[in-house]
Scaffold this active site. Sequence first.
Site: not given
Length: 352
Positions: A178, A230
């Site tokens: 990763s 948001k």
Amino acid sequence: MELLSDYGLFLAKSVTIVLAIITVVGGIAAIASRGRKTGDHGTVEITHLNEELEEMKQQLEEAVLDRDELKALIKEEKKKEKAERKARKKQKPAEDEARRKRVYVLDFDGDIRASDVEPMREEISAVLTLAEPEDEVVVRLESGGGMVHSYGLASSQLERIKRKQVSLTICVDQVAASGGYMMACLGDRVLAAPFAIVGSIGVIAQLPNFHRLLKKNDIDFEVLTAGEYKRTLTMFGQNTDKGRQKFLEELEDTHELFKEFVSEYRPSVDIDKVATGEVWFGKRAIDANLVDELITSDEYLTEACENADVYVVRYEEKKSLQDKLSSFAVDSGDGILTKWYNRLAKNRFISL
């Protein structure tokens, strides 16, 4: 009853000692904090690997060889050194100017926050003050990945080496997955041990949601935002399909950026084939062009010592008196608790 009495007395002593240590440490730390200067930096520690290996070799020779063998070996080495000095004197001026290649070795041991990026950025800054294009930087990398922005910064630090046109070699002995592979793919060469784990080119996010538990107990949780997206998902509020979809879109976009990054630095990789989140052992990763060679960092650096000067560079942050005293207090407390635990085990309160 006698056993319980002994235990009570021992516990009382332990508590008294711990409290005394905390009091002393607290007092000294308060004094130290008053006079502590800000802006203190750490130090860069250098280990010449060639000399370290030579010392180990000499120690082994002294332990293994008998007196006559050792005497003959020393004589032969002196003869060899004399011949090398003679040869150097006969070299042409142009040959004298050419210096040996230098290899600078850095270590990165990654956690989820890529905390090692802080010392690594200092090590890279130090190395780049001296490194030339004919030199090499080797990074011994170990990481299973973590936060995107943290590993993005760590990768950007390695890019500084490439922008200086200094060769960058990444060595993976155990794992570079990763975010770890995001860093590894920057190497001009990626070396891996046969069973090192590499890959995991994917993105994951997971979080619990306690909304139903709160609702069951008549607890309201409100999320107030300005901006439609948001907050897409929340741990305590009620998640919506729209918010969930937006969050998935953000994950996909992050994955695309990851794929583009790997493709840029490893163009030989079939990105659609390897960017599935899967991992590969070194022996399989070389077939997928995720790594270039199967070799351990120890073997690679030992071979490098034959033709280059190899230096291990480590940045050590200076610890304040307060930090040292805190560490001492923790170690002392651990020692007391361990002694207490062992005594309980010995008296069969705890079976192991």
